[in-house]
Scaffold this active site. Structure first.
Site, mmCIF file in Angstrom:
data_model
loop_
_atom_site.group_PDB
_atom_site.id
_atom_site.type_symbol
_atom_site.label_atom_id
_atom_site.label_comp_id
_atom_site.label_asym_id
_atom_site.label_seq_id
_atom_site.Cartn_x
_atom_site.Cartn_y
_atom_site.Cartn_z
ATOM 1 N N SER A 1 1.630 3.235 -2.296
ATOM 2 C CA SER A 1 1.243 4.344 -3.179
ATOM 3 C C SER A 1 0.063 5.138 -2.622
ATOM 4 O O SER A 1 -0.411 6.074 -3.257
ATOM 5 C CB SER A 1 0.865 3.780 -4.558
ATOM 6 N N GLY B 1 0.831 -1.215 0.000
ATOM 7 C CA GLY B 1 0.000 0.000 0.000
ATOM 8 C C GLY B 1 0.852 1.247 0.000
ATOM 9 O O GLY B 1 0.444 2.299 0.489
ATOM 10 N N HIS C 1 -12.866 9.894 2.154
ATOM 11 C CA HIS C 1 -13.132 10.191 3.560
ATOM 12 C C HIS C 1 -13.586 11.645 3.683
ATOM 13 O O HIS C 1 -13.504 12.415 2.731
ATOM 14 C CB HIS C 1 -11.874 9.948 4.394
ATOM 15 N N PRO D 1 -4.698 3.646 13.742
ATOM 16 C CA PRO D 1 -4.769 5.107 13.543
ATOM 17 C C PRO D 1 -6.213 5.590 13.601
ATOM 18 O O PRO D 1 -7.146 4.846 13.276
ATOM 19 C CB PRO D 1 -4.223 5.313 12.130
ATOM 20 N N THR D 2 -6.370 6.849 14.016
ATOM 21 C CA THR D 2 -7.684 7.495 13.892
ATOM 22 C C THR D 2 -7.793 8.023 12.454
ATOM 23 O O THR D 2 -7.010 7.614 11.611
ATOM 24 C CB THR D 2 -7.803 8.655 14.903
ATOM 25 N N ASN D 3 -8.736 8.920 12.180
ATOM 26 C CA ASN D 3 -8.932 9.382 10.793
ATOM 27 C C ASN D 3 -7.692 10.126 10.271
ATOM 28 O O ASN D 3 -7.272 11.105 10.878
ATOM 29 C CB ASN D 3 -10.118 10.343 10.708
ATOM 30 N N TYR E 1 -15.466 -4.231 6.532
ATOM 31 C CA TYR E 1 -14.110 -3.689 6.719
ATOM 32 C C TYR E 1 -13.645 -3.958 8.145
ATOM 33 O O TYR E 1 -12.512 -4.407 8.378
ATOM 34 C CB TYR E 1 -14.177 -2.186 6.436
ATOM 35 N N GLY F 1 1.206 5.432 2.829
ATOM 36 C CA GLY F 1 2.454 4.962 2.217
ATOM 37 C C GLY F 1 3.295 6.128 1.696
ATOM 38 O O GLY F 1 4.511 6.174 1.922
HETATM 39 P P1 NDP Z 1 -5.223 4.404 0.362
HETATM 40 O O1 NDP Z 1 -6.573 4.075 -0.165
HETATM 41 O O2 NDP Z 1 -4.706 5.775 0.175
HETATM 42 O O3 NDP Z 1 -4.172 3.396 -0.260
HETATM 43 C C1 NDP Z 1 -4.464 2.046 -0.316
HETATM 44 C C2 NDP Z 1 -3.225 1.346 -0.771
HETATM 45 O O4 NDP Z 1 -3.495 -0.051 -0.831
HETATM 46 C C3 NDP Z 1 -2.753 1.774 -2.155
HETATM 47 O O5 NDP Z 1 -1.353 1.765 -2.197
HETATM 48 C C4 NDP Z 1 -3.309 0.664 -3.045
HETATM 49 O O6 NDP Z 1 -2.586 0.489 -4.249
HETATM 50 C C5 NDP Z 1 -3.143 -0.522 -2.124
HETATM 51 N N1 NDP Z 1 -4.024 -1.619 -2.474
HETATM 52 C C6 NDP Z 1 -5.379 -1.639 -2.451
HETATM 53 N N2 NDP Z 1 -5.839 -2.813 -2.876
HETATM 54 C C7 NDP Z 1 -4.741 -3.569 -3.188
HETATM 55 C C8 NDP Z 1 -4.546 -4.866 -3.696
HETATM 56 N N3 NDP Z 1 -5.577 -5.662 -4.000
HETATM 57 N N4 NDP Z 1 -3.283 -5.302 -3.902
HETATM 58 C C9 NDP Z 1 -2.238 -4.511 -3.623
HETATM 59 N N5 NDP Z 1 -2.333 -3.272 -3.130
HETATM 60 C C10 NDP Z 1 -3.583 -2.805 -2.926
HETATM 61 O O7 NDP Z 1 -5.219 3.985 1.882
HETATM 62 P P2 NDP Z 1 -4.586 4.739 3.132
HETATM 63 O O8 NDP Z 1 -3.176 5.076 2.829
HETATM 64 O O9 NDP Z 1 -5.539 5.778 3.546
HETATM 65 O O10 NDP Z 1 -4.650 3.606 4.237
HETATM 66 C C11 NDP Z 1 -3.524 2.818 4.585
HETATM 67 C C12 NDP Z 1 -3.917 1.866 5.699
HETATM 68 O O11 NDP Z 1 -4.340 2.620 6.831
HETATM 69 C C13 NDP Z 1 -5.067 0.943 5.336
HETATM 70 O O12 NDP Z 1 -4.820 -0.327 5.857
HETATM 71 C C14 NDP Z 1 -6.265 1.571 6.029
HETATM 72 O O13 NDP Z 1 -7.233 0.609 6.357
HETATM 73 C C15 NDP Z 1 -5.613 2.162 7.265
HETATM 74 N N6 NDP Z 1 -6.321 3.308 7.831
HETATM 75 C C16 NDP Z 1 -6.601 4.413 7.062
HETATM 76 C C17 NDP Z 1 -7.273 5.474 7.620
HETATM 77 C C18 NDP Z 1 -7.600 6.701 6.823
HETATM 78 O O14 NDP Z 1 -8.270 7.601 7.378
HETATM 79 N N7 NDP Z 1 -7.177 6.824 5.572
HETATM 80 C C19 NDP Z 1 -7.704 5.467 9.028
HETATM 81 C C20 NDP Z 1 -7.300 4.288 9.745
HETATM 82 C C21 NDP Z 1 -6.653 3.256 9.149
HETATM 83 P P3 NDP Z 1 -2.962 1.335 -5.585
HETATM 84 O O15 NDP Z 1 -2.503 2.748 -5.332
HETATM 85 O O16 NDP Z 1 -2.208 0.697 -6.665
HETATM 86 O O17 NDP Z 1 -4.445 1.237 -5.722
#
Ligand code: NDP
Length: 355
Positions: A14, A12, A192, A176-178, A142, A18
């Site tokens: 990208s 993740g 979000h 993490p929170t939001n 989820y 990340g």
């Molecule tokens: P994003 O939606 O910004 O990024 C999701 C990432 O997961 C991308 O890099 C995407 O790749 C990758 N991904 C999704 N599906 C697949 C797959 N099938 N195979 C490989 N890679 C995949 O998420 P966030 O950065 O916001 O979240 C990161 C983590 O933090 C997650 O686990 C989320 O549940 C958790 N989280 C996020 C919060 C938030 O508010 N955003 C709050 C709390 C927890 P690609 O770019 O190629 O699609």
């Protein structure tokens, strides 16, 4: 001969979190330069597929993993897709942790979320409460899939405990929170709350500016008196604006996840959140966003609540006491600063960002 640098694989890589980790690692190369960080996207491997997961793990042979990849979305995407959220995230998590085990990865930090906690609970929520009752109905798919990461972490640890703590790999998780920040998903329908509001505010501010320009052209053409300099834009908030959230800036979260990777050795999760006093309502967050756009575009904003839309969980106040015991002096970015820099990034990258 130089020693081979250990590989930290970030699934993740990208996404919002990340990219923030990448930026911290690049900025603090003196601290993290001994490790080779690899940031994966779904283009490198679809982690739902075990063979693709295996191929990418074998290719990089990591000694540590930050596991962020997930099917992620806001309230409205979750409401309609609980089955897909459950199955996709269960498959990704099972594949990633299985490969961590098979390749003897020493440390794996996975991401849970505060929205997976029981819906009916006492506040503040803490790390011991993850499994104490059903999650909110809106995102149960989820939530249950995320909770199973904690189950997997415990099961791998119990099953494969080494003879000493040093021999036992640590599979753990952060909560993490939001999160908000640059590189978020700013899509108007499945983002979000913060990035969604930012995008709406941007479009409305642009439209107000455009109207103002046209009006001024007319006024010049017909030699009319100028009416107003400050045009009105509108920001519609879904729901009542009353729900409360602890928003964490992605760069702060990245610094904390890296701290967890190198310093936190419990299997039990740790909440990564701003303090309880920093929780704000969606209405307050909207005001911060509107103010930032007002300054940037010289427009004034009216904020409107669309109460026909669902509110989601009213609050999910989380305690960061455990984090504060480890890191009492950690300074979080104030939300007005974080919102401002995110908006600056969004405006500068409007044409290419996720939206
Ligand atoms: P994003 O939606 O910004 O990024 C999701 C990432 O997961 C991308 O890099 C995407 O790749 C990758 N991904 C999704 N599906 C697949 C797959 N099938 N195979 C490989 N890679 C995949 O998420 P966030 O950065 O916001 O979240 C990161 C983590 O933090 C997650 O686990 C989320 O549940 C958790 N989280 C996020 C919060 C938030 O508010 N955003 C709050 C709390 C927890 P690609 O770019 O190629 O699609």
């Amino acid at each position: 001969m130089s020693e081979k640098r250990s590989v930290v694989l970030v699934t993740g890589g990208s996404g919002l979190v990340g990219k923030a980790i990448k930026s911290v690692v690049e900025q603090q190369s003196a601290e993290y330069g001994d490790h080779s960080f690899v940031f994966l996207s779904s283009k490198d491997a679809n982690l739902v597929d075990f063979n693709e997961t295996k191929r990418v793990f074998e290719k990089y042979s990591p000694s540590a993993v930050i596991h962020l990849a997930a099917m992620v979305g806001g309230l409205f995407r979750n409401l309609d897709n609980n089955l897909a959220f459950f199955r996709t995230n269960m498959q990704i998590n099972d594949n990633v942790l299985r490969m961590c085990h098979e390749l003897n990865v020493r440390k794996c930090v996975s991401c849970l979320s505060t929205c997976i906690f029981p819906d009916k609970t006492t506040y503040p929520i803490d790390e011991t409460m993850v499994h104490l009752g059903p999650p909110h109905d809106s995102n149960f798919g989820y939530s249950y899939a995320k909770r199973m990461i904690d189950v997997l972490n415990k099961a791998y640890t119990n099953q494969y405990k080494g003879k000493s703590d040093e021999l036992t790999p640590v599979f753990t998780s952060v909560i993490p929170t939001n999160v908000y920040g640059p590189h978020d998903n700013f899509n108007l329908h499945d983002s979000h709350v913060i990035p969604g509001l930012m995008h709406k505010a941007y479009l409305s501010a642009k439209e107000a500016k455009e109207k103002s320009k046209n009006l001024k052209c007319k006024q010049v053409f017909f030699k009319m008196n100028f009416i107003s300099d400050l045009e009105s834009a509108q920001l519609t908030v879904y729901g009542t604006g009353k729900p409360r959230r602890q928003f964490i800036y992605s760069i702060d979260l990245a610094r904390l996840i890296l701290w967890v990777l190198f310093n936190y050795n419990e299997v039990d999760p740790i909440i990564l959140s701003v303090d309880e006093k920093d929780e704000i309502s969606i209405a307050e967050a909207s005001k911060l966003i509107a103010n930032s756009f007002s300054r940037r575009f010289n427009v004034k904003f009216e904020i409107v609540e669309d109460t026909k839309m669902a509110d989601g969980q009213f609050k999910k106040t989380a305690s960061n006491k455990k984090l504060r015991t480890y890191l009492p002096d950690f300074k979080f970015t104030p939300i007005d600063e974080g919102v401002d820099s995110t908006i600056e990034w969004f405006c500068a990258n409007y044409d290419t960002c996720r939206k």
